[in-house]
Design a protein around this motif. Sequence first.
Motif, PDB file in Angstrom:
ATOM      1  N   LEU A 117     -44.571 -26.982  14.880  1.00  0.00           N
ATOM      2  CA  LEU A 117     -44.236 -25.460  14.443  1.00  0.00           C
ATOM      3  C   LEU A 117     -44.356 -25.539  12.882  1.00  0.00           C
ATOM      4  N   HIS A 118     -44.591 -24.378  12.236  1.00  0.00           N
ATOM      5  CA  HIS A 118     -44.576 -24.346  10.665  1.00  0.00           C
ATOM      6  C   HIS A 118     -43.955 -23.262  10.115  1.00  0.00           C
ATOM      7  N   LEU A 119     -42.506 -23.219  10.661  1.00  0.00           N
ATOM      8  CA  LEU A 119     -41.623 -22.177  10.437  1.00  0.00           C
ATOM      9  C   LEU A 119     -40.762 -22.451   9.057  1.00  0.00           C
ATOM     10  N   SER A 120     -40.622 -23.649   8.876  1.00  0.00           N
ATOM     11  CA  SER A 120     -39.825 -24.021   7.867  1.00  0.00           C
ATOM     12  C   SER A 120     -40.838 -24.509   6.337  1.00  0.00           C
ATOM     13  N   GLN A 121     -42.029 -24.804   6.715  1.00  0.00           N
ATOM     14  CA  GLN A 121     -43.039 -25.184   5.829  1.00  0.00           C
ATOM     15  C   GLN A 121     -42.441 -26.500   5.246  1.00  0.00           C
ATOM     16  N   GLN A 122     -41.655 -27.297   5.822  1.00  0.00           N
ATOM     17  CA  GLN A 122     -41.403 -28.463   5.598  1.00  0.00           C
ATOM     18  C   GLN A 122     -41.631 -29.531   6.688  1.00  0.00           C
ATOM     19  N   PRO A 123     -42.446 -30.646   6.636  1.00  0.00           N
ATOM     20  CA  PRO A 123     -42.840 -31.317   7.720  1.00  0.00           C
ATOM     21  C   PRO A 123     -41.685 -31.954   8.508  1.00  0.00           C
ATOM     22  N   ASP A 124     -40.741 -32.515   8.001  1.00  0.00           N
ATOM     23  CA  ASP A 124     -39.685 -33.124   8.772  1.00  0.00           C
ATOM     24  C   ASP A 124     -38.638 -31.772   9.324  1.00  0.00           C
ATOM     25  N   ALA A 125     -38.492 -30.914   8.817  1.00  0.00           N
ATOM     26  CA  ALA A 125     -37.741 -29.753   9.515  1.00  0.00           C
ATOM     27  C   ALA A 125     -38.563 -29.131  10.582  1.00  0.00           C
ATOM     28  N   ASP A 126     -39.838 -29.030  10.474  1.00  0.00           N
ATOM     29  CA  ASP A 126     -40.748 -28.498  11.360  1.00  0.00           C
ATOM     30  C   ASP A 126     -40.998 -29.445  12.490  1.00  0.00           C
ATOM     31  N   ALA A 127     -40.813 -30.501  12.286  1.00  0.00           N
ATOM     32  CA  ALA A 127     -40.973 -31.517  13.486  1.00  0.00           C
ATOM     33  C   ALA A 127     -39.866 -31.640  14.178  1.00  0.00           C
ATOM     34  N   LEU A 128     -38.577 -31.322  13.669  1.00  0.00           N
ATOM     35  CA  LEU A 128     -37.397 -31.230  14.484  1.00  0.00           C
ATOM     36  C   LEU A 128     -37.421 -29.953  15.120  1.00  0.00           C
ATOM     37  N   LEU A 129     -37.808 -28.608  14.705  1.00  0.00           N
ATOM     38  CA  LEU A 129     -37.817 -27.535  15.538  1.00  0.00           C
ATOM     39  C   LEU A 129     -38.983 -27.850  16.610  1.00  0.00           C
ATOM     40  N   GLY A 130     -39.844 -28.486  16.436  1.00  0.00           N
ATOM     41  CA  GLY A 130     -40.888 -28.668  17.517  1.00  0.00           C
ATOM     42  C   GLY A 130     -40.431 -29.763  18.634  1.00  0.00           C
ATOM     43  N   ARG A 131     -39.518 -30.533  18.388  1.00  0.00           N
ATOM     44  CA  ARG A 131     -39.179 -31.381  19.351  1.00  0.00           C
ATOM     45  C   ARG A 131     -37.697 -30.872  20.178  1.00  0.00           C
ATOM     46  N   SER A 132     -37.068 -30.290  19.359  1.00  0.00           N
ATOM     47  CA  SER A 132     -35.692 -29.985  19.892  1.00  0.00           C
ATOM     48  C   SER A 132     -35.517 -28.564  20.156  1.00  0.00           C
ATOM     49  N   PRO A 133     -34.994 -28.295  21.114  1.00  0.00           N
ATOM     50  CA  PRO A 133     -34.974 -26.745  21.705  1.00  0.00           C
ATOM     51  C   PRO A 133     -33.752 -26.001  21.164  1.00  0.00           C
ATOM     52  N   LEU A 134     -32.619 -27.324  20.807  1.00  0.00           N
ATOM     53  CA  LEU A 134     -31.529 -26.423  20.274  1.00  0.00           C
ATOM     54  C   LEU A 134     -31.680 -26.098  18.669  1.00  0.00           C
ATOM     55  N   ALA A 135     -32.394 -26.898  17.955  1.00  0.00           N
ATOM     56  CA  ALA A 135     -32.630 -26.727  16.757  1.00  0.00           C
ATOM     57  C   ALA A 135     -33.744 -25.417  16.597  1.00  0.00           C
ATOM     58  N   ALA A 136     -34.305 -25.294  17.438  1.00  0.00           N
ATOM     59  CA  ALA A 136     -35.146 -23.865  17.408  1.00  0.00           C
ATOM     60  C   ALA A 136     -34.378 -22.666  17.739  1.00  0.00           C
ATOM     61  N   LEU A 137     -33.045 -23.018  18.490  1.00  0.00           N
ATOM     62  CA  LEU A 137     -32.397 -21.697  18.812  1.00  0.00           C
ATOM     63  C   LEU A 137     -31.556 -21.507  17.799  1.00  0.00           C
ATOM     64  N   VAL A 138     -31.131 -22.621  17.005  1.00  0.00           N
ATOM     65  CA  VAL A 138     -30.122 -22.718  15.896  1.00  0.00           C
ATOM     66  C   VAL A 138     -30.951 -21.858  14.599  1.00  0.00           C
ATOM     67  N   GLY A 139     -32.314 -22.269  14.362  1.00  0.00           N
ATOM     68  CA  GLY A 139     -33.250 -21.680  13.439  1.00  0.00           C
ATOM     69  C   GLY A 139     -33.115 -20.096  13.537  1.00  0.00           C
ATOM     70  N   MET A 140     -33.582 -19.716  14.588  1.00  0.00           N
ATOM     71  CA  MET A 140     -33.543 -18.372  15.063  1.00  0.00           C
ATOM     72  C   MET A 140     -32.293 -17.766  14.819  1.00  0.00           C
ATOM     73  N   LEU A 141     -31.081 -18.452  15.078  1.00  0.00           N
ATOM     74  CA  LEU A 141     -29.989 -17.766  14.796  1.00  0.00           C
ATOM     75  C   LEU A 141     -29.486 -17.663  13.366  1.00  0.00           C
ATOM     76  N   LEU A 142     -29.640 -18.627  12.631  1.00  0.00           N
ATOM     77  CA  LEU A 142     -29.858 -18.477  11.301  1.00  0.00           C
ATOM     78  C   LEU A 142     -30.991 -17.418  10.377  1.00  0.00           C
TER      79      LEU A 142
END
Length: 204
Positions: free
Chosen positions: A5-30
């Motif tokens: 994913l390329h939502l944070s524009q930061q490689p490590d943060a985007d990698a977490l979003l791409g592998r972690s369903p909870l991270a994606a849900l929390v990111g959308m919440l924020l």
Amino acid sequence: MDVTLHLSQQPDADALLGRSPLAALVGMLLDQQVPMEKAFTGPYTIAQRMGADDLDAHEIARYNPEAFAALLSEKPAVHRYPGSMAGRVQQLCQYLVEHYDGSASAVWEGAASGRDLLKRLEDLPGYGKQKAQIFLALLGKQLGVRPEGWREAAGSYGEEGSYRSVADITGPDSLVKVRAHKQEMKAAAKAAKAAKPGGDGNAK
């Protein structure tokens, strides 16, 4: 779930979003009242401050509320309103523990249709209809979660080739297009408000 994913524009943060369903849900919440990149960097920052490689719904749900708020408030703060958003993140995780045994992916894995998935997302704490539709579009367009009728359930956010939301951001170019669309929507809403009687004093 292991995509790029390329939502944070930061490689490590985007990698977490791409592998972690909870991270994606929390990111959308924020993703409200702060720049999108900051919102979707939030899950990675929270995980780091918790000394973990991923987010765990059970751990966050049982975390001391004051301590969790302090965690999100450390500078740089995770959100413009770190205290209230800490509470929302915990409420989301508590709901996932209660209804899905702490598994964020179970929210969509058991959905029978797009409409069913939309209802499941709308039931999440902090998710209204628009946020639920955007996340549904993100699931369908980028994460391969496509129950029957998902585009229809996502409304305009599910349209192919559109640049309306985070669901359509796959890199810097699409980010620019989505930002331009949002600016157009804001300008149109402002113009419509001004055109109403009493809007700016110019309407007849």
